[in-house]
Design a protein around this motif. Structure first.
Motif, PDB file in Angstrom:
ATOM      1  N   ASN A 249      -8.745 -71.617 -70.795  1.00  0.00           N
ATOM      2  CA  ASN A 249      -9.701 -72.770 -70.996  1.00  0.00           C
ATOM      3  C   ASN A 249      -9.184 -74.135 -70.307  1.00  0.00           C
ATOM      4  O   ASN A 249      -9.974 -75.135 -70.292  1.00  0.00           O
ATOM      5  CB  ASN A 249     -10.019 -73.035 -72.548  1.00  0.00           C
ATOM      6  CG  ASN A 249     -10.500 -71.949 -73.225  1.00  0.00           C
ATOM      7  OD1 ASN A 249     -11.326 -71.283 -72.669  1.00  0.00           O
ATOM      8  ND2 ASN A 249     -10.469 -71.822 -74.580  1.00  0.00           N
ATOM      9  N   ALA A 250      -8.103 -74.156 -69.764  1.00  0.00           N
ATOM     10  CA  ALA A 250      -7.566 -75.461 -69.056  1.00  0.00           C
ATOM     11  C   ALA A 250      -8.356 -75.459 -68.068  1.00  0.00           C
ATOM     12  O   ALA A 250      -8.932 -74.531 -67.062  1.00  0.00           O
ATOM     13  CB  ALA A 250      -6.081 -74.955 -68.600  1.00  0.00           C
ATOM     14  N   PRO A 251      -8.746 -76.875 -67.610  1.00  0.00           N
ATOM     15  CA  PRO A 251      -9.666 -77.042 -66.420  1.00  0.00           C
ATOM     16  C   PRO A 251      -9.088 -76.767 -65.041  1.00  0.00           C
ATOM     17  O   PRO A 251      -7.646 -76.719 -65.035  1.00  0.00           O
ATOM     18  CB  PRO A 251      -9.834 -78.861 -66.441  1.00  0.00           C
ATOM     19  CG  PRO A 251      -8.910 -79.095 -67.376  1.00  0.00           C
ATOM     20  CD  PRO A 251      -8.459 -78.091 -68.289  1.00  0.00           C
ATOM     21  N   ILE A 252      -9.707 -76.445 -64.287  1.00  0.00           N
ATOM     22  CA  ILE A 252      -9.318 -75.919 -62.682  1.00  0.00           C
ATOM     23  C   ILE A 252      -9.609 -77.184 -61.972  1.00  0.00           C
ATOM     24  O   ILE A 252     -10.320 -77.933 -61.663  1.00  0.00           O
ATOM     25  CB  ILE A 252     -10.024 -74.951 -62.180  1.00  0.00           C
ATOM     26  CG1 ILE A 252      -9.823 -73.735 -62.994  1.00  0.00           C
ATOM     27  CG2 ILE A 252      -9.610 -74.590 -60.863  1.00  0.00           C
ATOM     28  CD1 ILE A 252     -10.902 -72.510 -62.761  1.00  0.00           C
ATOM     29  N   LEU A 253      -8.391 -77.698 -61.333  1.00  0.00           N
ATOM     30  CA  LEU A 253      -8.059 -78.792 -60.340  1.00  0.00           C
ATOM     31  C   LEU A 253      -8.813 -78.336 -59.016  1.00  0.00           C
ATOM     32  O   LEU A 253      -8.082 -77.273 -58.376  1.00  0.00           O
ATOM     33  CB  LEU A 253      -6.722 -79.386 -60.259  1.00  0.00           C
ATOM     34  CG  LEU A 253      -6.778 -80.546 -59.397  1.00  0.00           C
ATOM     35  CD1 LEU A 253      -7.435 -81.922 -59.591  1.00  0.00           C
ATOM     36  CD2 LEU A 253      -5.170 -81.028 -59.108  1.00  0.00           C
TER      37      LEU A 253
ATOM     38  N   LEU B 232     -11.299 -83.233 -58.207  1.00  0.00           N
ATOM     39  CA  LEU B 232     -12.203 -82.885 -59.272  1.00  0.00           C
ATOM     40  C   LEU B 232     -11.534 -81.734 -59.996  1.00  0.00           C
ATOM     41  O   LEU B 232     -10.935 -80.930 -59.765  1.00  0.00           O
ATOM     42  CB  LEU B 232     -13.587 -82.854 -58.864  1.00  0.00           C
ATOM     43  CG  LEU B 232     -14.356 -81.487 -58.488  1.00  0.00           C
ATOM     44  CD1 LEU B 232     -15.819 -81.473 -58.707  1.00  0.00           C
ATOM     45  CD2 LEU B 232     -13.798 -81.180 -57.013  1.00  0.00           C
ATOM     46  N   LYS B 233     -12.218 -81.930 -61.279  1.00  0.00           N
ATOM     47  CA  LYS B 233     -11.832 -80.760 -62.370  1.00  0.00           C
ATOM     48  C   LYS B 233     -13.074 -80.151 -62.868  1.00  0.00           C
ATOM     49  O   LYS B 233     -14.163 -80.885 -63.181  1.00  0.00           O
ATOM     50  CB  LYS B 233     -10.991 -81.263 -63.449  1.00  0.00           C
ATOM     51  CG  LYS B 233      -9.544 -81.769 -63.030  1.00  0.00           C
ATOM     52  CD  LYS B 233      -8.817 -82.407 -64.197  1.00  0.00           C
ATOM     53  CE  LYS B 233      -7.440 -82.594 -63.647  1.00  0.00           C
ATOM     54  NZ  LYS B 233      -6.437 -83.090 -65.043  1.00  0.00           N
ATOM     55  N   THR B 234     -12.949 -78.782 -63.065  1.00  0.00           N
ATOM     56  CA  THR B 234     -14.081 -78.250 -63.745  1.00  0.00           C
ATOM     57  C   THR B 234     -13.644 -77.135 -64.877  1.00  0.00           C
ATOM     58  O   THR B 234     -12.520 -76.474 -64.675  1.00  0.00           O
ATOM     59  CB  THR B 234     -14.884 -77.470 -62.647  1.00  0.00           C
ATOM     60  OG1 THR B 234     -15.986 -76.600 -63.357  1.00  0.00           O
ATOM     61  CG2 THR B 234     -14.223 -76.277 -61.795  1.00  0.00           C
ATOM     62  N   ASN B 235     -14.437 -76.958 -65.982  1.00  0.00           N
ATOM     63  CA  ASN B 235     -14.187 -75.702 -66.776  1.00  0.00           C
ATOM     64  C   ASN B 235     -14.959 -74.361 -66.489  1.00  0.00           C
ATOM     65  O   ASN B 235     -14.643 -73.510 -67.051  1.00  0.00           O
ATOM     66  CB  ASN B 235     -14.421 -76.035 -68.347  1.00  0.00           C
ATOM     67  CG  ASN B 235     -13.456 -77.166 -68.731  1.00  0.00           C
ATOM     68  OD1 ASN B 235     -12.091 -77.179 -68.404  1.00  0.00           O
ATOM     69  ND2 ASN B 235     -13.670 -78.487 -69.256  1.00  0.00           N
TER      70      ASN B 235
ATOM     71  N   ASN C 166      -3.928 -72.918 -61.772  1.00  0.00           N
ATOM     72  CA  ASN C 166      -5.173 -73.459 -62.068  1.00  0.00           C
ATOM     73  C   ASN C 166      -5.406 -74.657 -61.204  1.00  0.00           C
ATOM     74  O   ASN C 166      -6.154 -75.759 -61.411  1.00  0.00           O
ATOM     75  CB  ASN C 166      -4.967 -74.376 -63.558  1.00  0.00           C
ATOM     76  CG  ASN C 166      -5.231 -73.489 -64.745  1.00  0.00           C
ATOM     77  OD1 ASN C 166      -5.551 -72.510 -64.611  1.00  0.00           O
ATOM     78  ND2 ASN C 166      -5.136 -73.812 -65.854  1.00  0.00           N
ATOM     79  N   THR C 167      -5.059 -74.205 -59.997  1.00  0.00           N
ATOM     80  CA  THR C 167      -5.444 -75.258 -58.826  1.00  0.00           C
ATOM     81  C   THR C 167      -5.976 -74.483 -57.682  1.00  0.00           C
ATOM     82  O   THR C 167      -5.615 -73.513 -57.350  1.00  0.00           O
ATOM     83  CB  THR C 167      -4.092 -76.184 -58.397  1.00  0.00           C
ATOM     84  OG1 THR C 167      -3.668 -76.670 -59.613  1.00  0.00           O
ATOM     85  CG2 THR C 167      -4.566 -77.127 -57.324  1.00  0.00           C
ATOM     86  N   ILE C 168      -7.105 -75.186 -57.195  1.00  0.00           N
ATOM     87  CA  ILE C 168      -7.675 -74.620 -55.954  1.00  0.00           C
ATOM     88  C   ILE C 168      -7.496 -75.926 -54.674  1.00  0.00           C
ATOM     89  O   ILE C 168      -8.073 -76.960 -54.908  1.00  0.00           O
ATOM     90  CB  ILE C 168      -9.384 -74.210 -56.135  1.00  0.00           C
ATOM     91  CG1 ILE C 168      -9.445 -73.402 -57.008  1.00  0.00           C
ATOM     92  CG2 ILE C 168      -9.859 -74.134 -54.547  1.00  0.00           C
ATOM     93  CD1 ILE C 168     -10.705 -73.241 -57.387  1.00  0.00           C
ATOM     94  N   ASP C 169      -6.488 -75.280 -53.774  1.00  0.00           N
ATOM     95  CA  ASP C 169      -6.243 -76.355 -52.672  1.00  0.00           C
ATOM     96  C   ASP C 169      -7.118 -75.749 -51.563  1.00  0.00           C
ATOM     97  O   ASP C 169      -6.652 -74.889 -50.764  1.00  0.00           O
ATOM     98  CB  ASP C 169      -4.902 -76.384 -52.447  1.00  0.00           C
ATOM     99  CG  ASP C 169      -4.333 -77.321 -51.617  1.00  0.00           C
ATOM    100  OD1 ASP C 169      -5.385 -78.143 -50.866  1.00  0.00           O
ATOM    101  OD2 ASP C 169      -3.262 -77.789 -51.565  1.00  0.00           O
ATOM    102  N   LEU C 170      -8.234 -76.603 -51.161  1.00  0.00           N
ATOM    103  CA  LEU C 170      -9.123 -76.063 -50.121  1.00  0.00           C
ATOM    104  C   LEU C 170      -8.504 -76.702 -48.436  1.00  0.00           C
ATOM    105  O   LEU C 170      -9.021 -76.421 -47.821  1.00  0.00           O
ATOM    106  CB  LEU C 170     -10.286 -76.831 -50.055  1.00  0.00           C
ATOM    107  CG  LEU C 170     -11.006 -76.272 -51.551  1.00  0.00           C
ATOM    108  CD1 LEU C 170     -12.381 -76.812 -51.484  1.00  0.00           C
ATOM    109  CD2 LEU C 170     -11.483 -74.745 -51.304  1.00  0.00           C
ATOM    110  N   ASN C 171      -7.390 -77.518 -48.798  1.00  0.00           N
ATOM    111  CA  ASN C 171      -6.726 -77.871 -47.500  1.00  0.00           C
ATOM    112  C   ASN C 171      -7.697 -79.010 -46.745  1.00  0.00           C
ATOM    113  O   ASN C 171      -8.505 -79.803 -47.387  1.00  0.00           O
ATOM    114  CB  ASN C 171      -5.913 -76.937 -46.681  1.00  0.00           C
ATOM    115  CG  ASN C 171      -4.920 -76.135 -47.592  1.00  0.00           C
ATOM    116  OD1 ASN C 171      -3.989 -77.069 -48.319  1.00  0.00           O
ATOM    117  ND2 ASN C 171      -4.886 -74.947 -47.457  1.00  0.00           N
ATOM    118  N   THR C 172      -7.829 -78.747 -45.456  1.00  0.00           N
ATOM    119  CA  THR C 172      -8.639 -79.383 -44.490  1.00  0.00           C
ATOM    120  C   THR C 172      -9.990 -78.639 -44.474  1.00  0.00           C
ATOM    121  O   THR C 172      -9.921 -77.482 -44.096  1.00  0.00           O
ATOM    122  CB  THR C 172      -7.950 -79.755 -43.245  1.00  0.00           C
ATOM    123  OG1 THR C 172      -6.865 -80.272 -43.426  1.00  0.00           O
ATOM    124  CG2 THR C 172      -8.850 -80.323 -42.383  1.00  0.00           C
TER     125      THR C 172
END
Length: 789
Positions: free
Chosen positions: A22-26, A69-72, A98-104
């Motif tokens: 349930n932790a938010p995704i960054l 931004l963060k989302t559940n 729990n992190t999505i790094d889209l870079n550039t």
């Protein structure tokens, strides 16, 4: 104990797993544009439901293009977009800790979308509202380098003559507003309206039958000029460079910076303009059979510089404070040379001389405004608006006149004039709008306007080498006027029909003083001004509007001031301190049609005016003197038709036709001035989209002859031409404009009485202007290309 330990361990482990799930995704990344890899500020990052594509949450990028931004949510897409660029949708990504790094993220320009933005900005469109017509000013080609007067002259129902006098449906009783408020720029006394250029105008509202919300000034209606102020986020702006013959050389720079809390806007401009002038006049004494003819030319040069700085401060989503100030400085040079000839009954020349004039003037202008707007949570259109506006205008003018005798017994002589003119205006407004029950709206508010003018005018004659003041033509004229207005309106606007009722109360306190002779005049009066407007939608393509309002036209400084210019000593125009206001009852019904690719509008109207102001000319010793007087009544009934038709994507035209019949009744000094007459005008503008991104525009205008109390005004016709070329994907626009292509715009007035005959003619000639405009910003600014200064 072991069982309890194992149970506790399982509970903690399970809770930890659930908490981790349930932790938010960054989500984070950086948005760049493809051309130069520069960051894009205020790009929109949206989190969409993967099944419905409905937005769930979102954010915008910062100044360096970064975002987070963060989302559940667990089942989603990521969309990155910005106006003028192709959107990018990301459906495949990795979640690491729990992190999505889209870079550039690289966004490329959408050239088709950019072209659509530019095209939308180019089209001048008309909107019909319950009590007004709104003209969204686009990039009309023939307006390149033009002033607001040329823009107004291209709008249906509006005409601007060569003197700069504005009429609406043939009547000059028009109230000019800037952003809904009186302004020194719109003052006829300051002659400054021409300093507003076409590329500064967003909209022009034409209100032929104003509701009680608006100032009651103006018997024929109100023209409200809306000045542009960008609300686009990021840095936007444009630069404009114009060259013209005669001189129409100017440079303008406009820059806007929009952040979350502030909207900073500024405009800078400077240049030089030249207005040539050719004049002819005939003064004929029919009793003694003597005639004075004059023919001359003049050149008016104006150097100008102006700066405007302002900011909107968004306290929060519902409260905004705007503070702005502008300063302009103009330096004027004018030279005129006029040849005079006097003939006797046998047409033999008895006297001949040349009159030269050299005039210099400085015109500083200052304007400042504070505005506060509060929006309410209950309804998006509920708001409270307060504004305080101050402005000042000053003219320091010096003129030298020299008469050189060519033939006759008169002697050479010299005159000089000095003008110290000061104007101060203050306007305070409070407006409240309250919608309720979805279709009802109540508006109420007040306005207090203070006008203060001082005109110090002196004339001196050179006698035996000494300058001697002429007391008959020298005085200080003070004009002070205060107007308090209070109004309320109630409106119902449904899907089929609408109704708006209003009542306005105004109290006027006017005083004038001739200081040298200590002659004072005062006038205090109160009036009620009702209004009613209605609309009915018969079908999606056909609707009808009707309206009534009561109006007033108060005499201004030029009409009250008994002194005037002495450029031509044989044609003198003076004011009348005893002049009273005009009152008009105005009725109108309009039908609005949409037929395929065509839109048509037809109007029937009637205006009944009492205490009509007209100029009465008297003649003595070959000198014509005109003075405004209140003479009787005027009833005008007219028909107007205007429309637009675009049969193809590359060709469109729009036109306007107006005709009215009037009946004048009045007696002045035992002379009966009853008569009937008519006048009509028409205009047609055609636009062509040519290959290689060339645009062509041709327009023609015609104004028929008509009568006033003593004068016959001759017909007037002229044509304008414009050509545009877009380069560099529309970021740079080249414009060529020719106004009065065939140099046919000539204003002629004839006064024929039993004992004298007068003829006056004036022509400005052809104006050719070439302009270059460049719009800059991050995509959004493209819609301002070539428009803003």
């Amino acid at each position: 104990m072991s069982h309890k330990f194992i149970l506790t361990f399982l509970l903690v482990f399970t809770f930890g797993c659930i908490s981790a799930q349930n932790a938010p995704i960054l989500i984070k990344g950086k948005v760049l544009e493809s051309n130069n890899n520069l960051p894009i500020e205020y790009a929109t990052i949206s989190i969409l439901n993967k099944n419905s594509n409905q937005p769930l949450t979102g954010t915008i990028s910062g100044q360096d293009g970064t975002f987070q931004l963060k989302t559940n949510e667990t089942n989603f897409l990521i969309e990155v977009s910005f106006m003028g660029f192709k959107s990018k949708t990301i459906s495949e990504f990795e979640i690491i800790k729990n992190t999505i790094d889209l870079n550039t993220i690289i966004l490329s320009e959408d050239s088709q979308a950019l072209d659509e933005i530019v095209v939308r900005a180019e089209k001048s469109q008309t909107e019909f509202k319950l009590d007004k017509r709104v003209f969204n000013v686009g990039l009309d080609l023939s307006s390149t380098g033009a002033s607001s007067l040329e823009v107004l002259n291209s709008i249906p129902s509006v005409n601007v003559n060569i003197e700069g006098e504005i009429s609406l449906r043939g009547s000059q009783g028009v109230q000019i507003l800037i952003n809904g408020k009186p302004s020194v720029l719109a003052s006829a006394d300051g002659n400054a309206l021409g300093s507003i250029t076409a590329d500064m105008i967003e909209q022009v509202e034409v209100i032929t039958n104003p509701s009680a919300k608006y100032d009651a000034e103006g018997t024929s209606g109100i023209i409200n000029i809306i000045i542009k102020k960008s609300e686009k986020r990021g840095i936007n702006g444009s630069a404009t460079l114009n060259f013209g013959v005669p001189n129409s050389n100017s440079f303008g720079l406009s820059v806007n910076k929009r952040t979350e809390k502030f909207n900073l806007f500024s405009q800078l401009g400077f240049g030089i303009r030249t207005f040539p002038d050719e004049r002819k006049s005939i003064n004929q004494d029919l009793i003694n059979n003597t005639t004075i003819r004059s023919i001359g030319e003049s050149e008016f040069d104006e150097k100008f510089a102006n700066i405007l700085i302002g900011t909107d401060y968004h306290i929060n989503d519902r409260n905004v404070i705007t503070l702005s100030g502008s300063y302009a400085y103009e330096f004027e040079d004018q030279y005129s040379n006029t040849n005079f000839t006097e003939t006797d009954a046998s047409n033999a020349t008895t006297n001949s001389w040349i009159r030269d004039e050299v005039t210099e003037a400085d015109n500083p202008k200052l304007r400042y405004e504070l505005q506060y707007k509060k929006n309410f949570k209950r309804h998006e259109d509920q708001n409270l608006l307060f504004s305080a506006l101050g402005s000042s205008f000053r003219k320091d003018q010096f003129s030298d006149f020299e008469n050189t005798v060519i033939m006759g017994d008169d002697d050479d002589f010299q005159q000089k004039t000095r003008t110290d003119y000061k104007l101060e205006d203050y306007t305070f407004k409070l407006d409240y709008t309250h919608p309720f029950l979805e279709k009802y709206t109540i508006e109420t508010g007040s306005q207090y306007v203070i006008n203060s003018v001082s005109n110090d005018f002196a004339v001196s004659n050179l006698e035996n080498g000494i300058w001697v003041n002429n007391p008959d033509l020298t005085n200080v004229f003070d004009f002070d006027q205060k107007v308090l207005g209070i109004y309320t309106t109630a409106a119902y606007e449904g899907d089929i029909w609408g109704l708006k009722l209003g009542l306005r109360f105004e109290h006027t306190d006017l005083s004038t003083l001739l200081e040298t002779t200590n002659e004072s005049n005062g006038n205090n009066y109160s009036n009620l001004f009702p209004s009613i407007h209605s609309s009915y939608k018969i079908s999606d393509n056909f609707s009808i509007q009707a309206g009534y309002s009561k109006r007033i036209k108060r005499p201004g400084l030029r009409e009250l001031n008994p002194f005037s210019n002495i450029r031509n000593n044989f044609n003198i125009s003076t004011g009348n301190p005893d002049l009273q206001p005009e009152y008009t009852d105005s009725y109108e019904i309009t039908s609005i049609h949409k037929i395929g690719k065509a839109s048509l509008n037809f109007s029937l109207y009637n205006r009944y005016t009492i205490d009509v102001v007209d100029r009465i000319s008297t003649f003595e010793n070959n000198v014509s003197t005109s003075r405004p007087e209140n003479v009787g009544t005027n009833s005008t009934t007219g028909f107007e038709a205007n429309g637009k038709y675009a049969p193809t994507d590359w060709f469109s035209f729009n036109g306007d036709f107006n005709i009215n019949y009037f009946t004048r009744k009045g007696v002045f000094e035992a002379t009966n001035f009853d008569f009937k007459g008519n006048q009509w005008s028409s205009s047609l503008t055609t636009k062509f989209k040519l290959p290689s991104q060339f645009d062509l525009e041709i327009s023609g205008n015609y104004n028929s002859k008509f009568k006033t109390l003593q004068n016959d005004i001759s017909e007037n016709y002229f044509a304008d031409f414009g050509l545009r070329k877009k380069i560099l994907k529309g970021k740079v626009i080249l414009n060529l404009s020719i106004r009065d292509v065939f140099a046919t715009r000539i204003n002629e007035t004839i006064t024929s009485q039993s004992d004298f005959y007068l003829f006056n003619s004036r022509q400005r000639g052809r104006f050719v202007t070439f302009g270059i405009s460049y719009g800059f910003g991050k995509g959004e600014a493209m819609q301002f290309s070539g428009q803003r200064r």
